[in-house]
Design a protein around this motif. Sequence first.
Motif, PDB file in Angstrom:
ATOM      1  N   ALA A  60       0.825  -1.210   0.000  1.00  0.00           N
ATOM      2  CA  ALA A  60       0.000   0.000   0.000  1.00  0.00           C
ATOM      3  C   ALA A  60       0.857   1.257   0.000  1.00  0.00           C
ATOM      4  N   LEU A  61       1.939   1.250   0.750  1.00  0.00           N
ATOM      5  CA  LEU A  61       2.807   2.426   0.793  1.00  0.00           C
ATOM      6  C   LEU A  61       3.486   2.659  -0.557  1.00  0.00           C
ATOM      7  N   LEU A  62       3.975   1.600  -1.180  1.00  0.00           N
ATOM      8  CA  LEU A  62       4.636   1.755  -2.476  1.00  0.00           C
ATOM      9  C   LEU A  62       3.659   2.198  -3.565  1.00  0.00           C
ATOM     10  N   ALA A  63       2.366   1.868  -3.385  1.00  0.00           N
ATOM     11  CA  ALA A  63       1.343   2.273  -4.360  1.00  0.00           C
ATOM     12  C   ALA A  63       0.750   3.644  -4.046  1.00  0.00           C
ATOM     13  N   HIS A  64       1.117   4.224  -2.927  1.00  0.00           N
ATOM     14  CA  HIS A  64       0.543   5.498  -2.516  1.00  0.00           C
ATOM     15  C   HIS A  64       0.900   6.590  -3.526  1.00  0.00           C
ATOM     16  N   PRO A  65      -0.035   7.491  -3.854  1.00  0.00           N
ATOM     17  CA  PRO A  65       0.260   8.536  -4.835  1.00  0.00           C
ATOM     18  C   PRO A  65       1.471   9.393  -4.491  1.00  0.00           C
ATOM     19  N   ALA A  66       1.760   9.547  -3.217  1.00  0.00           N
ATOM     20  CA  ALA A  66       2.914  10.369  -2.833  1.00  0.00           C
ATOM     21  C   ALA A  66       4.238   9.669  -3.088  1.00  0.00           C
ATOM     22  N   CYS A  67       4.190   8.342  -3.321  1.00  0.00           N
ATOM     23  CA  CYS A  67       5.425   7.555  -3.453  1.00  0.00           C
ATOM     24  C   CYS A  67       5.587   6.896  -4.819  1.00  0.00           C
ATOM     25  N   ARG A  68       4.494   6.518  -5.450  1.00  0.00           N
ATOM     26  CA  ARG A  68       4.621   5.733  -6.668  1.00  0.00           C
ATOM     27  C   ARG A  68       5.169   6.587  -7.810  1.00  0.00           C
ATOM     28  N   GLY A  69       5.736   5.892  -8.783  1.00  0.00           N
ATOM     29  CA  GLY A  69       6.309   6.571  -9.935  1.00  0.00           C
ATOM     30  C   GLY A  69       7.764   6.936  -9.764  1.00  0.00           C
ATOM     31  N   GLU A  70       8.292   6.793  -8.543  1.00  0.00           N
ATOM     32  CA  GLU A  70       9.702   7.084  -8.310  1.00  0.00           C
ATOM     33  C   GLU A  70      10.545   5.899  -8.781  1.00  0.00           C
ATOM     34  N   ALA A  71      11.717   6.201  -9.310  1.00  0.00           N
ATOM     35  CA  ALA A  71      12.601   5.136  -9.779  1.00  0.00           C
ATOM     36  C   ALA A  71      13.992   5.325  -9.180  1.00  0.00           C
ATOM     37  N   PRO A  72      14.572   4.239  -8.666  1.00  0.00           N
ATOM     38  CA  PRO A  72      13.925   2.948  -8.443  1.00  0.00           C
ATOM     39  C   PRO A  72      12.989   3.017  -7.248  1.00  0.00           C
ATOM     40  N   PRO A  73      11.981   2.115  -7.190  1.00  0.00           N
ATOM     41  CA  PRO A  73      11.128   2.103  -6.002  1.00  0.00           C
ATOM     42  C   PRO A  73      11.967   1.843  -4.754  1.00  0.00           C
ATOM     43  N   CYS A  74      11.558   2.451  -3.652  1.00  0.00           N
ATOM     44  CA  CYS A  74      12.385   2.436  -2.449  1.00  0.00           C
ATOM     45  C   CYS A  74      11.498   2.317  -1.215  1.00  0.00           C
ATOM     46  N   LEU A  75      11.937   1.496  -0.260  1.00  0.00           N
ATOM     47  CA  LEU A  75      11.235   1.318   1.005  1.00  0.00           C
ATOM     48  C   LEU A  75      12.264   1.300   2.129  1.00  0.00           C
ATOM     49  N   TYR A  76      12.016   2.070   3.184  1.00  0.00           N
ATOM     50  CA  TYR A  76      12.896   2.113   4.357  1.00  0.00           C
ATOM     51  C   TYR A  76      12.282   1.238   5.435  1.00  0.00           C
ATOM     52  N   VAL A  77      13.084   0.337   5.997  1.00  0.00           N
ATOM     53  CA  VAL A  77      12.604  -0.536   7.063  1.00  0.00           C
ATOM     54  C   VAL A  77      13.517  -0.379   8.271  1.00  0.00           C
ATOM     55  N   ALA A  78      12.916  -0.138   9.430  1.00  0.00           N
ATOM     56  CA  ALA A  78      13.634  -0.153  10.697  1.00  0.00           C
ATOM     57  C   ALA A  78      13.289  -1.458  11.408  1.00  0.00           C
ATOM     58  N   ASP A  79      14.291  -2.315  11.568  1.00  0.00           N
ATOM     59  CA  ASP A  79      14.111  -3.587  12.268  1.00  0.00           C
ATOM     60  C   ASP A  79      14.335  -3.319  13.751  1.00  0.00           C
ATOM     61  N   LEU A  80      13.257  -3.111  14.474  1.00  0.00           N
ATOM     62  CA  LEU A  80      13.366  -2.735  15.887  1.00  0.00           C
ATOM     63  C   LEU A  80      13.818  -3.883  16.759  1.00  0.00           C
ATOM     64  N   ASP A  81      13.549  -5.124  16.355  1.00  0.00           N
ATOM     65  CA  ASP A  81      14.075  -6.258  17.119  1.00  0.00           C
ATOM     66  C   ASP A  81      15.599  -6.228  17.108  1.00  0.00           C
ATOM     67  N   ALA A  82      16.168  -5.887  15.952  1.00  0.00           N
ATOM     68  CA  ALA A  82      17.625  -5.808  15.846  1.00  0.00           C
ATOM     69  C   ALA A  82      18.172  -4.600  16.593  1.00  0.00           C
ATOM     70  N   ILE A  83      17.513  -3.439  16.429  1.00  0.00           N
ATOM     71  CA  ILE A  83      18.001  -2.211  17.050  1.00  0.00           C
ATOM     72  C   ILE A  83      17.925  -2.284  18.568  1.00  0.00           C
ATOM     73  N   VAL A  84      16.823  -2.807  19.098  1.00  0.00           N
ATOM     74  CA  VAL A  84      16.598  -2.808  20.539  1.00  0.00           C
ATOM     75  C   VAL A  84      17.200  -4.039  21.208  1.00  0.00           C
ATOM     76  N   ASP A  85      17.007  -5.216  20.592  1.00  0.00           N
ATOM     77  CA  ASP A  85      17.372  -6.471  21.248  1.00  0.00           C
ATOM     78  C   ASP A  85      18.552  -7.193  20.612  1.00  0.00           C
ATOM     79  N   GLY A  86      19.036  -6.696  19.469  1.00  0.00           N
ATOM     80  CA  GLY A  86      20.135  -7.372  18.789  1.00  0.00           C
ATOM     81  C   GLY A  86      19.738  -8.645  18.084  1.00  0.00           C
ATOM     82  N   ARG A  87      18.431  -8.795  17.750  1.00  0.00           N
ATOM     83  CA  ARG A  87      17.947 -10.002  17.081  1.00  0.00           C
ATOM     84  C   ARG A  87      17.275  -9.634  15.761  1.00  0.00           C
ATOM     85  N   PRO A  88      18.026  -9.618  14.666  1.00  0.00           N
ATOM     86  CA  PRO A  88      17.443  -9.237  13.370  1.00  0.00           C
ATOM     87  C   PRO A  88      16.330 -10.190  12.942  1.00  0.00           C
TER      88      PRO A  88
END
Length: 261
Positions: A60-88
């Motif tokens: 849904a985020l990649l299809a959102h009008p504010a995001c789609r059409g950009e090249a290359p498509p891009c998504l930022y992910v914060a893995d909080l298990d890794a950041i907080v607990d050290g378990r990716p």
Amino acid sequence: MNRPPPPPSAAPAAARPRVIPVLDLRGGQVVRAVRGERGRYAPIRSPLAEGSAPLPLARALLAHPACRGEAPPCLYVADLDAIVDGRPQADALRALLQALCAEHPGLRLWLDAGFDTPAAAAALRTAVTGGLPEGPAQLRPVYGSETLRDLAALDALQADPEAILSLDSRGDRPLDPSGCWQHPARWPATVVVMTLDRVGAQAGPDLVALARIRALAPGRRLIGSGGIRDEADLAAGGAAGASGWLVASALHDGRLGAPSR
């Protein structure tokens, strides 16, 4: 007859920063990040998709009008298990990236997983991208100043053109145990300006921090983070020198264009 000189042309308007959608993952679910208070993040409720499973929300985020059409498509992910607990969350990340790559060729996943060294990033990068069409190139590691081990680790980022440094702070206080804020000449080409207490707070973008970083390292590509409430805030970020902005809440809350279902 002498004609008066033409009026000076107006300065060109700053380009609108690219909107880079964000997923915060905790325990395999997407959570709503607010002010960097990670212990209080709860599973997200969004009109963009049912539930808090990562894949439908990422789609849904990649299809959102504010995001789609950009090249290359891009998504930022914060893995909080890794950041907080050290378990990716390697399996969840791999499943997410594999599904999205089939739908969005060339997708780039920007991943903050609490990396303290490039060696740690390389291990997770291999686990997540092995067997995918473009392999490790599909994942750009984000190194937070709050987790980077030391200045030797900062210098080692120069060997990876895909490396991203996130300069993390709360208000005007850098989160910087390694001291990397004090060495702008050693920063990689792409830098995120991450003011954690603006995230999800509808407090407006931290343009002061962005200006400070731009003055320290004028040749870097700057990515803002947090605080975006509407298109006016996004335009202000572009005028301040950001080429992109990490956004989550404003997309889920419908404050940046109407979502497509």
